[in-house]
Design a protein around this motif. Sequence first.
Motif, PDB file in Angstrom:
ATOM      1  N   ARG A   1     -32.801 -35.111   4.501  1.00 30.03           N
ATOM      2  CA  ARG A   1     -31.525 -34.493   4.121  1.00 30.03           C
ATOM      3  C   ARG A   1     -31.067 -33.489   5.167  1.00 30.03           C
ATOM      4  O   ARG A   1     -29.868 -33.339   5.410  1.00 30.03           O
ATOM      5  CB  ARG A   1     -31.661 -33.829   2.753  1.00 30.03           C
ATOM      6  CG  ARG A   1     -31.855 -34.863   1.646  1.00 30.03           C
ATOM      7  CD  ARG A   1     -31.928 -34.241   0.276  1.00 30.03           C
ATOM      8  NE  ARG A   1     -32.157 -35.270  -0.737  1.00 30.03           N
ATOM      9  CZ  ARG A   1     -32.218 -35.026  -2.027  1.00 30.03           C
ATOM     10  NH1 ARG A   1     -32.048 -33.780  -2.476  1.00 30.03           N
ATOM     11  NH2 ARG A   1     -32.430 -35.993  -2.894  1.00 30.03           N
ATOM     12  N   LEU A   2     -32.003 -32.797   5.812  1.00 23.98           N
ATOM     13  CA  LEU A   2     -31.621 -31.915   6.906  1.00 23.98           C
ATOM     14  C   LEU A   2     -31.028 -32.722   8.057  1.00 23.98           C
ATOM     15  O   LEU A   2     -30.041 -32.323   8.672  1.00 23.98           O
ATOM     16  CB  LEU A   2     -32.831 -31.112   7.388  1.00 23.98           C
ATOM     17  CG  LEU A   2     -33.273 -29.940   6.503  1.00 23.98           C
ATOM     18  CD1 LEU A   2     -34.564 -29.337   7.035  1.00 23.98           C
ATOM     19  CD2 LEU A   2     -32.196 -28.877   6.435  1.00 23.98           C
ATOM     20  N   ALA A   3     -31.625 -33.859   8.353  1.00 25.91           N
ATOM     21  CA  ALA A   3     -31.100 -34.702   9.427  1.00 25.91           C
ATOM     22  C   ALA A   3     -29.711 -35.220   9.094  1.00 25.91           C
ATOM     23  O   ALA A   3     -28.818 -35.260   9.941  1.00 25.91           O
ATOM     24  CB  ALA A   3     -32.060 -35.870   9.682  1.00 25.91           C
TER      25      ALA A   3
ATOM     26  N   ASP B   1     -21.426 -31.873   1.223  1.00 24.98           N
ATOM     27  CA  ASP B   1     -22.290 -32.546   0.244  1.00 24.98           C
ATOM     28  C   ASP B   1     -23.702 -32.713   0.788  1.00 24.98           C
ATOM     29  O   ASP B   1     -24.693 -32.483   0.071  1.00 24.98           O
ATOM     30  CB  ASP B   1     -21.709 -33.910  -0.126  1.00 24.98           C
ATOM     31  CG  ASP B   1     -20.453 -33.802  -0.986  1.00 24.98           C
ATOM     32  OD1 ASP B   1     -20.252 -32.726  -1.591  1.00 24.98           O
ATOM     33  OD2 ASP B   1     -19.684 -34.774  -1.035  1.00 24.98           O
ATOM     34  N   ARG B   2     -23.813 -33.105   2.037  1.00 27.05           N
ATOM     35  CA  ARG B   2     -25.144 -33.304   2.618  1.00 27.05           C
ATOM     36  C   ARG B   2     -25.857 -31.979   2.823  1.00 27.05           C
ATOM     37  O   ARG B   2     -27.087 -31.890   2.708  1.00 27.05           O
ATOM     38  CB  ARG B   2     -25.014 -34.076   3.930  1.00 27.05           C
ATOM     39  CG  ARG B   2     -24.534 -35.507   3.707  1.00 27.05           C
ATOM     40  CD  ARG B   2     -24.210 -36.232   4.986  1.00 27.05           C
ATOM     41  NE  ARG B   2     -23.613 -37.536   4.711  1.00 27.05           N
ATOM     42  CZ  ARG B   2     -23.123 -38.345   5.647  1.00 27.05           C
ATOM     43  NH1 ARG B   2     -23.178 -37.971   6.922  1.00 27.05           N
ATOM     44  NH2 ARG B   2     -22.607 -39.494   5.324  1.00 27.05           N
ATOM     45  N   THR B   3     -25.078 -30.947   3.141  1.00 26.71           N
ATOM     46  CA  THR B   3     -25.694 -29.626   3.262  1.00 26.71           C
ATOM     47  C   THR B   3     -26.212 -29.159   1.916  1.00 26.71           C
ATOM     48  O   THR B   3     -27.301 -28.575   1.812  1.00 26.71           O
ATOM     49  CB  THR B   3     -24.669 -28.620   3.812  1.00 26.71           C
ATOM     50  OG1 THR B   3     -24.182 -29.082   5.077  1.00 26.71           O
ATOM     51  CG2 THR B   3     -25.302 -27.251   3.996  1.00 26.71           C
ATOM     52  N   ARG B   4     -25.444 -29.426   0.858  1.00 23.49           N
ATOM     53  CA  ARG B   4     -25.885 -29.063  -0.487  1.00 23.49           C
ATOM     54  C   ARG B   4     -27.155 -29.829  -0.862  1.00 23.49           C
ATOM     55  O   ARG B   4     -28.080 -29.264  -1.469  1.00 23.49           O
ATOM     56  CB  ARG B   4     -24.764 -29.370  -1.485  1.00 23.49           C
ATOM     57  CG  ARG B   4     -24.981 -28.772  -2.861  1.00 23.49           C
ATOM     58  CD  ARG B   4     -23.856 -29.135  -3.811  1.00 23.49           C
ATOM     59  NE  ARG B   4     -22.573 -28.581  -3.375  1.00 23.49           N
ATOM     60  CZ  ARG B   4     -21.569 -29.285  -2.895  1.00 23.49           C
ATOM     61  NH1 ARG B   4     -21.676 -30.591  -2.764  1.00 23.49           N
ATOM     62  NH2 ARG B   4     -20.436 -28.710  -2.528  1.00 23.49           N
ATOM     63  N   ALA B   5     -27.208 -31.103  -0.475  1.00 26.16           N
ATOM     64  CA  ALA B   5     -28.411 -31.887  -0.745  1.00 26.16           C
ATOM     65  C   ALA B   5     -29.606 -31.333   0.021  1.00 26.16           C
ATOM     66  O   ALA B   5     -30.732 -31.311  -0.489  1.00 26.16           O
ATOM     67  CB  ALA B   5     -28.171 -33.354  -0.372  1.00 26.16           C
ATOM     68  N   ALA B   6     -29.365 -30.883   1.255  1.00 27.90           N
ATOM     69  CA  ALA B   6     -30.449 -30.292   2.036  1.00 27.90           C
ATOM     70  C   ALA B   6     -30.938 -29.000   1.392  1.00 27.90           C
ATOM     71  O   ALA B   6     -32.134 -28.690   1.411  1.00 27.90           O
ATOM     72  CB  ALA B   6     -29.978 -30.026   3.465  1.00 27.90           C
ATOM     73  N   ASP B   7     -30.002 -28.238   0.808  1.00 31.29           N
ATOM     74  CA  ASP B   7     -30.391 -27.028   0.089  1.00 31.29           C
ATOM     75  C   ASP B   7     -31.312 -27.369  -1.084  1.00 31.29           C
ATOM     76  O   ASP B   7     -32.305 -26.673  -1.338  1.00 31.29           O
ATOM     77  CB  ASP B   7     -29.148 -26.302  -0.426  1.00 31.29           C
ATOM     78  CG  ASP B   7     -28.754 -25.131   0.466  1.00 31.29           C
ATOM     79  OD1 ASP B   7     -29.429 -24.908   1.485  1.00 31.29           O
ATOM     80  OD2 ASP B   7     -27.770 -24.443   0.140  1.00 31.29           O
TER      81      ASP B   7
ATOM     82  N   THR C   1     -16.933 -23.014   2.964  1.00 29.72           N
ATOM     83  CA  THR C   1     -17.722 -21.989   2.284  1.00 29.72           C
ATOM     84  C   THR C   1     -19.075 -22.535   1.848  1.00 29.72           C
ATOM     85  O   THR C   1     -20.103 -21.856   1.961  1.00 29.72           O
ATOM     86  CB  THR C   1     -16.959 -21.455   1.061  1.00 29.72           C
ATOM     87  OG1 THR C   1     -15.731 -20.866   1.503  1.00 29.72           O
ATOM     88  CG2 THR C   1     -17.772 -20.404   0.326  1.00 29.72           C
ATOM     89  N   THR C   2     -19.095 -23.783   1.371  1.00 28.22           N
ATOM     90  CA  THR C   2     -20.356 -24.390   0.950  1.00 28.22           C
ATOM     91  C   THR C   2     -21.351 -24.438   2.098  1.00 28.22           C
ATOM     92  O   THR C   2     -22.531 -24.103   1.940  1.00 28.22           O
ATOM     93  CB  THR C   2     -20.114 -25.809   0.410  1.00 28.22           C
ATOM     94  OG1 THR C   2     -19.289 -25.734  -0.761  1.00 28.22           O
ATOM     95  CG2 THR C   2     -21.420 -26.495   0.059  1.00 28.22           C
ATOM     96  N   VAL C   3     -20.881 -24.843   3.273  1.00 34.40           N
ATOM     97  CA  VAL C   3     -21.779 -24.935   4.427  1.00 34.40           C
ATOM     98  C   VAL C   3     -22.215 -23.549   4.874  1.00 34.40           C
ATOM     99  O   VAL C   3     -23.402 -23.293   5.133  1.00 34.40           O
ATOM    100  CB  VAL C   3     -21.091 -25.688   5.586  1.00 34.40           C
ATOM    101  CG1 VAL C   3     -21.985 -25.673   6.831  1.00 34.40           C
ATOM    102  CG2 VAL C   3     -20.779 -27.117   5.173  1.00 34.40           C
TER     103      VAL C   3
END
Length: 365
Positions: A344-346, A285-291, A200-202
């Motif tokens: 962070r996107l990478a 977590d990384r997707t959240r950081a990219a956000d 769901t986060t992603v």
Amino acid sequence: MTSNASAWGNSIPGIGTFFVGIDVAPGRYRCEEGKGGWWVRFTGPGGGQPVGSWPLPAGPTEIEIAPTDFAFETHIGTYWRLIGPAPESGRGSSATELRPVADPSLRAELDVIVGRQRPLAWMAPVTVLGFGVIGSPLLGELWLLALAMLALMVALGTPSLSLDLRRARELERRRDRFLMPEDLDDEGRELLARVQMAVTTVQESEVNQEGLLDTVDNAVTLPRQEWEIAQVLAKQAKLRAEQAEFTETAPLPEIEAALRPLRDKLQLSVEAVTRRVEALERYADRTRAADEALQAHRHLETLAERAHEYDELLADTVRDELAIPSIERLTEQGDELVRALRTRLAEAAAAGGLAEGGDELPPAK
């Protein structure tokens, strides 16, 4: 499925039966005009406790589809639009926080089967009208008119109802193609909750919804990962239950000795699937950081649009070389935020490979 609707879409057609977690996401929905229509939520285990409303009043109507609902049936002239997340009240255990998990190919398969029955569903109104034509010479035009009206009513209701029932029967025949939270034990439900939270986060992330994670086909990959993990968890739950039964019914040293290597193998399986869950969580977590970086970048763009005001202020108040370092500092800060966003996107895209069982995340194909 906003809430989980990212995987299913954020609206529900006005007519049909839709299975929660398979066809539609739980949440709060609204239709702008429900006059004369009706809806039914099939709650309880297997949908055995239906709750409905009929006829609906004129004007807007809202409903709440809970994550624990089995299916939702609707007959209105418009459509339902998602306006809020799933209701949080009434959740007492981990099982009620979970949604059903289905084989990602199941919905398309059901659509094909039901589509083949669509022409047959229209035979009922044609048959009614045929009887009217045959009986009109004997019973007069009023008889034909009454049968025509009945045929119209049948035509509006029978096809959708017939196809809905057909879809429900076909889904029940494919019980091995979807899993309910009740199919898992507490340990399995805990891991599935972590999986669904990560998915769901992603799906809800801005970088995903805006296509910035274009190296990962999340709409395909994430449901497949969730389904494969859920299958493993269901098998583990079954084996744990069998082991507990052996221990209770035959508490003998020989039985315990025979179960010991089996428990070790089961534990290895649990550790492997846990690593897979952790891989999903790292991706989330990384997707959240990219956000977060994306938000910072947007704030930077807003500041950049107003940079001329700061330039004018400096020009009006500082007429010496102090203005140049100040502007250069703003530029450097902006460049740093842009670099952070790209990094962070990478990282999020790299994490989206989703390892099949190990710690490393290979690139998505």
